[in-house]
Design an enzyme around this catalytic site. Structure first.
Site, PDB file in Angstrom:
ATOM      1  N   ASN A 148       1.434   6.465  -3.162  1.00  0.00           N
ATOM      2  CA  ASN A 148       0.785   7.776  -3.206  1.00  0.00           C
ATOM      3  C   ASN A 148      -0.498   7.803  -2.379  1.00  0.00           C
ATOM      4  O   ASN A 148      -0.772   8.780  -1.670  1.00  0.00           O
ATOM      5  CB  ASN A 148       0.478   8.176  -4.656  1.00  0.00           C
ATOM      6  CG  ASN A 148       1.725   8.624  -5.393  1.00  0.00           C
ATOM      7  OD1 ASN A 148       2.689   9.073  -4.764  1.00  0.00           O
ATOM      8  ND2 ASN A 148       1.726   8.498  -6.710  1.00  0.00           N
TER       9      ASN A 148
ATOM     10  N   TYR B 111       1.293  -8.585 -11.788  1.00  0.00           N
ATOM     11  CA  TYR B 111       0.091  -8.378 -10.981  1.00  0.00           C
ATOM     12  C   TYR B 111       0.281  -8.956  -9.579  1.00  0.00           C
ATOM     13  O   TYR B 111       0.137  -8.259  -8.580  1.00  0.00           O
ATOM     14  CB  TYR B 111      -1.099  -9.049 -11.680  1.00  0.00           C
ATOM     15  CG  TYR B 111      -2.433  -8.789 -11.043  1.00  0.00           C
ATOM     16  CD1 TYR B 111      -3.035  -7.534 -11.136  1.00  0.00           C
ATOM     17  CD2 TYR B 111      -3.119  -9.796 -10.375  1.00  0.00           C
ATOM     18  CE1 TYR B 111      -4.283  -7.296 -10.570  1.00  0.00           C
ATOM     19  CE2 TYR B 111      -4.371  -9.563  -9.809  1.00  0.00           C
ATOM     20  CZ  TYR B 111      -4.943  -8.317  -9.919  1.00  0.00           C
ATOM     21  OH  TYR B 111      -6.178  -8.085  -9.361  1.00  0.00           O
TER      22      TYR B 111
ATOM     23  N   LYS C  46       0.723  -6.655  -6.203  1.00  0.00           N
ATOM     24  CA  LYS C  46      -0.326  -6.686  -5.176  1.00  0.00           C
ATOM     25  C   LYS C  46       0.279  -7.115  -3.835  1.00  0.00           C
ATOM     26  O   LYS C  46      -0.114  -6.629  -2.778  1.00  0.00           O
ATOM     27  CB  LYS C  46      -1.446  -7.647  -5.583  1.00  0.00           C
ATOM     28  CG  LYS C  46      -2.337  -7.137  -6.712  1.00  0.00           C
ATOM     29  CD  LYS C  46      -3.247  -6.007  -6.257  1.00  0.00           C
ATOM     30  CE  LYS C  46      -4.275  -5.615  -7.308  1.00  0.00           C
ATOM     31  NZ  LYS C  46      -5.064  -4.433  -6.906  1.00  0.00           N
TER      32      LYS C  46
ATOM     33  N   TYR D 188       3.178   1.104   6.441  1.00  0.00           N
ATOM     34  CA  TYR D 188       2.587   2.411   6.788  1.00  0.00           C
ATOM     35  C   TYR D 188       1.765   2.317   8.064  1.00  0.00           C
ATOM     36  O   TYR D 188       1.732   3.260   8.855  1.00  0.00           O
ATOM     37  CB  TYR D 188       1.726   2.946   5.635  1.00  0.00           C
ATOM     38  CG  TYR D 188       2.508   3.799   4.666  1.00  0.00           C
ATOM     39  CD1 TYR D 188       3.362   3.221   3.734  1.00  0.00           C
ATOM     40  CD2 TYR D 188       2.401   5.184   4.678  1.00  0.00           C
ATOM     41  CE1 TYR D 188       4.083   3.993   2.852  1.00  0.00           C
ATOM     42  CE2 TYR D 188       3.120   5.976   3.793  1.00  0.00           C
ATOM     43  CZ  TYR D 188       3.963   5.379   2.877  1.00  0.00           C
ATOM     44  OH  TYR D 188       4.672   6.145   2.003  1.00  0.00           O
TER      45      TYR D 188
ATOM     46  N   GLU E 113       3.588   4.582  10.545  1.00  0.00           N
ATOM     47  CA  GLU E 113       2.917   5.887  10.500  1.00  0.00           C
ATOM     48  C   GLU E 113       1.561   5.868  11.198  1.00  0.00           C
ATOM     49  O   GLU E 113       0.870   6.880  11.228  1.00  0.00           O
ATOM     50  CB  GLU E 113       2.715   6.335   9.045  1.00  0.00           C
ATOM     51  CG  GLU E 113       3.956   6.241   8.164  1.00  0.00           C
ATOM     52  CD  GLU E 113       4.972   7.346   8.459  1.00  0.00           C
ATOM     53  OE1 GLU E 113       4.634   8.285   9.207  1.00  0.00           O
ATOM     54  OE2 GLU E 113       6.093   7.259   7.943  1.00  0.00           O
TER      55      GLU E 113
END
Ligand code: UDP
Length: 343
Positions: A124, A170, A174, A184, A188
Site C-alpha cells: 500500500n 517478522y 521484512k 517497485y 515503476e
C-alpha cells in the site's frame, strides 16, 4: 513579517544546533507510518523541529498517542488513526515507512498482523509512493540476516533465516518487503531507501516491550531478578535512538538506493550488558538464567562502512550515556505508573 520569520528561524537554529533548519521552499510534506511508536516519534520530533509538515499514520497497536501528543494542534502536524493494511490516499513528498511491531514478544503476539503490515502494508505504501511520486524509506532490520554465520554483518550477506519458526513472521515479511521495494523501484521507477536497523534503545520504549534493554532496566530499577535467556554469551550491538534518527534522515536524503545498515558496532554479550545496566542503576538485583529463546541469533554486529562512506554517518552516543537517559526515562515511567495505580 518576513523579517520576523527569519528571526524565528535563527532563534530556533541557535536553540537546536544539531538540527538543520529549512527555508520555506525546502519544506516537505512527510508521512511517517508508525510515527507514534518508539523510533517513529523521535523521527517526528526531528522533522517537526526542522519545519516540515508531518503526517503520522498509526494504528496504535504498539504506538502510543503520548509519544507525539506534544505536536497535536501544531499547524504542521497531522495524526491519522489508520492501519496501513488499508490503502491511504494523501499527497506527500516523502514516506518513512516504519509501521510494524518490532520487539519479539510484540511481533510474535500476533504473527498474522505482523506479516500483513509488512507485506500488504508495504504494498500500500509503495502504491502511494507511485501515485504521488514520493520517495519511500523502508525500515528494514538486522533480522534479515537471521542467525548470522558471517560476522560482523555487511549488506552483501544474504543471511541465515529460518522460514518456518516463531521469528519468521517478522524476518520473512521484512525480507519480502525489501523485495517489494526492489520490484517497485525496477518496474515503476519509485525512489526507495532501505535502512537495515540494528538493535536500538532509548526513552519511549514500551514498558512491556519485552526486549532486553527495557527488561533489564526495569528489573534493575525494581530490584527484581535480571532475566538472561540462554547462556548470556549471545551478543548484540546497541544504538541510541538519536543516532538512528540522524542516520534515517541522512539516508532518505542521500542518493544511495541499496540496503544500508544503521547500527552501532559496539558489541556486548548479554551477560556483560546485564552487569553494565545493574551497575549504572546501582541495583541490588540478582541475575538469573532462563530457557534459551528459539532461533535466537547468537551474534549480531553491523558493518557500517557503507553508511560511513555514503552518509558520513556514524553513531555518536556512548552506551553509558544512552543508558543513563533510558534509565531516567524508565524511573519516571515507574513513578507515573505507581501514582496512577494509587489514585
Ligand atoms: N534477552 C534476555 N533477557 C531478556 C530479554 C532478552 O536475555 O529479558 C536476550 C535475548 O534472548 C537476545 C538478546 O537479549 O539474545 C536481545 O533480545 P531482544 O529481544 O532485545 O532483541 P533481538 O535482538 O533478539 O530482536
Amino acid at each position: 513579517a518576513l523579517e520576523k520569520r527569519i528571526q524565528d528561524l535563527e532563534a530556533r537554529q541557535q536553540q537546536y544546533p544539531e538540527v538543520t533548519f529549512l527555508t520555506y521552499k525546502d519544506r516537505k510534506r512527510i508521512l511517517v507510518t508508525g510515527g507514534a511508536g518508539f523510533v517513529g516519534s523521535h523521527l517526528v520530533d526531528r522533522l517537526m523541529l526542522a519545519g516540515h509538515e508531518v503526517i503520522v499514520a498509526d494504528n496504535f497497536f504498539t504506538g502510543r498517542k503520548r509519544n507525539i501528543e506534544h505536536w497535536i494542534g501544531h499547524e504542521n502536524f497531522e495524526l491519522i488513526n489508520h492501519d496501513i493494511v488499508n490503502p491511504l490516499y494523501i499527497e506527500v513528498d516523502q514516506i518513512y515507512h516504519l509501521a510494524s511491531p518490532a520487539s519479539p514478544p510484540h511481533y510474535m503476539y500476533n504473527p498474522v498482523k505482523t506479516i500483513k503490515v509488512n507485506s500488504i502494508g508495504t504494498i500500500n505504501m509503495l502504491g502511494l509512493a507511485r501515485r504521488v511520486r514520493a520517495r519511500l524509506l523502508f525500515a528494514s532490520t538486522s533480522e534479515v540476516y537471521g542467525d548470522p554465520e558471517v560476522h560482523p554483518q555487511k549488506e552483501t550477506y544474504f543471511g541465515n533465516v529460518n522460514p518456518f519458526g516463531p521469528r519468521s513472521c517478522y524476518d520473512e515479511s521484512k525480507r519480502v518487503a525489501e523485495a517489494m521495494c526492489y520490484a517497485y523501484a525496477q518496474q515503476e521507477g519509485i525512489s526507495i531507501r532501505i535502512a537495515r536497523i540494528f538493535n536500538t534503545y532509548g526513552p519511549r520504549m514500551h514498558m512491556n516491550d519485552g526486549r532486553v534493554v527495557s527488561n533489564f532496566v526495569l528489573q534493575a530499577l525494581q530490584n527484581e531478578p535480571i532475566t538472561i535467556y540462554g547462556t548470556g554469551k549471545q551478543t548484540r550491538s546497541f544504538q541510541y535512538v538519536s543516532d538512528l534518527v540522524d542516520g534515517l534522515i541522512a539516508l532518505m536524503n542521500s542518493n544511495y538506493s541499496m540496503p544500508m545498515n544503521l547500527g552501532n558496532p559496539d558489541e556486548y554479550t548479554i551477560e556483560q550488558f546485564a552487569t553494565k545496566i545493574k551497575e549504572l542503576v546501582g541495583s541490588q538485583a540478582s541475575i538469573v538464567y532462563k530457557d534459551p529463546v528459539i532461533d535466537d541469533p547468537k551474534q549480531r554486529r553491523p558493518d557500517i562502512g557503507l553508511a560511513k562512506s555514503w552518509l558520513n554517518w556514524e553513531p555518536k552516543v556512548l552506551l553509558s550515556d544512552g543508558l543513563n537517559k533510558t534509565i531516567a526515562y524508565f524511573r519516571n515511567e515507574l513513578l507515573v505508573k505507581h501514582h496512577s495505580n494509587r489514585n
